[in-house]
Write an enzyme that holds these catalytic residues in place. Structure first.
Site, PDB file in Angstrom:
ATOM      1  N   ASP A 118       0.791  -1.223   0.000  1.00  0.00           N
ATOM      2  CA  ASP A 118       0.000   0.000   0.000  1.00  0.00           C
ATOM      3  C   ASP A 118       0.830   1.283   0.000  1.00  0.00           C
ATOM      4  O   ASP A 118       0.348   2.347   0.404  1.00  0.00           O
ATOM      5  CB  ASP A 118      -0.947   0.009   1.205  1.00  0.00           C
ATOM      6  N   ASP A 176      -7.649  -4.060  -4.661  1.00  0.00           N
ATOM      7  CA  ASP A 176      -7.192  -2.766  -4.156  1.00  0.00           C
ATOM      8  C   ASP A 176      -5.798  -2.412  -4.690  1.00  0.00           C
ATOM      9  O   ASP A 176      -5.458  -1.230  -4.844  1.00  0.00           O
ATOM     10  CB  ASP A 176      -7.124  -2.761  -2.625  1.00  0.00           C
TER      11      ASP A 176
END
Length: 397
Positions: A118, A176
């Site tokens: 991320d 994601d």
């Protein structure tokens, strides 16, 4: 002087009336966007006063309403400074800039973190906006280091960046992760290092091949075999079940492939983005206000919780996608995004000043299967909502 036919005169007057109406509607939308952004500025200036120095805003506790924060290594750490940069860009309020500088510096330590996929969320949303707005070269080095750290998670046999280092999967990849490719695309342009581009495109291509069903809905998690790249499992973590369409996952995919087309001009990515957009907008369980339920297959619809974060991400993506398409298709995407923004700017989702722990949007959902962050504000909902409002103001014609 020759007189114009009455019918032609009527046609001209009709056209002028339509133009005037459209112009009025446009001005109303711009006024709404400004009013909402002004509220967002005030909310975040209030929030600044009670965020401890060592942590960053995350959400609100659904049980007692308390303010929930996160450390810099949590995946949402970059959204607060990123939103501050956006709001500073809009308002030119120096207090927001000073807080953005402080909080961006706080997250910079994660540039060497090789234990997360991320880093795009964490560093591109914070330092990326800082570099874009200030042009300070120190942010360039932060971002390039982050891109190199993210690249270490790429497995060439699988053809993807690994998402999690936990769970039941040998090599899990979540939808994601498409969002973090923007950092690699930026690094490609700035460094001219082709390895970043190769990783980004390969991940996008592998995801396009394995993550989507025939109707272009998305699985949340794909488990890969590291010995041969084969798919071992197709599951969900945050959706209703393994075969459902988790709404934020659909929005991540839409945004991700729209962004990939912008950065590569590969028409396969544009087609994929359009397929995902059409799945979302044509879904029979999409509510009238276009703010999705937390899962398009959620039990209890129409009484299932909505996810404002999914609406905010989708709105921002649809605005951009409308710029890469033409005619009725472009208009449809733009109008849908506009309707989403109108809905999110209404009292149904927009917090009152001083409420909601000073987050902007209410009614988002983190993970219902984990009973985590249900019907609460979320920092990334605010980020993509503000981004969408700024895009609207910039691109409206």
């Amino acid at each position: 002087m020759k007189k114009l036919p009455l019918l032609f005169c009527a046609f001209l007057l009709s056209g002028a009336a339509v133009y005037a109406q459209q112009s009025s509607q446009k001005q109303q939308m711009i006024s709404m966007a400004d009013k909402t952004l002004d509220l967002a500025v005030r909310q975040y200036k209030l929030m600044m006063q009670h965020v401890p120095d060592s942590v960053l805003p995350r959400t609100t506790n659904s049980k007692d309403g308390s303010f929930v924060t996160a450390k810099t290594n949590w995946w949402t750490a970059g959204f607060y400074p990123g939103t501050l940069w956006y709001l500073y860009e809009y308002s030119k309020d120096n207090a927001l800039k000073q807080e953005a500088l402080k909080r961006t510096a706080q997250v910079e330590v994660e540039k060497n973190n090789k234990g997360t996929h991320d880093l795009g969320f964490m560093l591109y949303c914070s330092a990326g906006n800082a570099y874009r707005i200030t042009k300070d070269p120190k942010y360039k080095e932060v971002l390039l280091t982050s891109a190199r750290s993210l690249s270490t998670r790429f497995n060439p046999t699988v053809g993807c960046i690994k998402s999690w280092d936990h769970g039941k999967w040998q090599f899990p990849v979540i939808i994601d992760n498409m969002m973090n490719l923007e950092l690699l695309n930026w690094a490609t342009r700035v460094s001219k290092d082709p390895s970043f581009d190769r990783i980004s495109r390969t991940h996008a291509n592998t995801t396009m091949k394995h993550h989507f069903r025939k109707d272009y809905s998305s699985f949340h998690v794909i488990g890969y075999d590291t010995t041969n790249g084969a798919v071992l499992a197709r599951n969900t973590a945050q959706g209703a079940n393994d075969t459902s369409a988790w709404s934020r996952g659909q929005a991540w995919g839409l945004y991700g492939y729209t962004m990939m087309y912008r950065d590569t001009k590969n028409k396969a990515y544009l087609a994929q983005a359009q397929h995902i957009a059409d799945y979302i907008l044509n879904h029979p369980r999409m509510p009238e206000d276009l703010i999705p339920y937390w899962d398009y297959d959620a039990p209890g619809i129409p009484n299932a919780p909505r996810d404002a974060s999914a609406g905010a991400v989708a709105a921002s993506a649809l605005l951009e996608l409308s710029r890469y398409t033409k005619g009725e298709t472009s208009t449809r995407y733009w109008n849908a995004a506009e309707k989403m923004l109108v809905s999110l700017s209404s009292p149904a989702y927009l917090a009152k000043e001083g409420d909601n722990n000073n987050f902007i949007l209410m009614h988002s959902v983190g993970s219902i299967p984990h009973n985590s962050e249900v019907d609460v504000p979320l920092t990334y909902a605010d980020y993509y909502f503000v981004e969408a409002l700024l895009r609207y103001k910039q691109w409206v014609k």
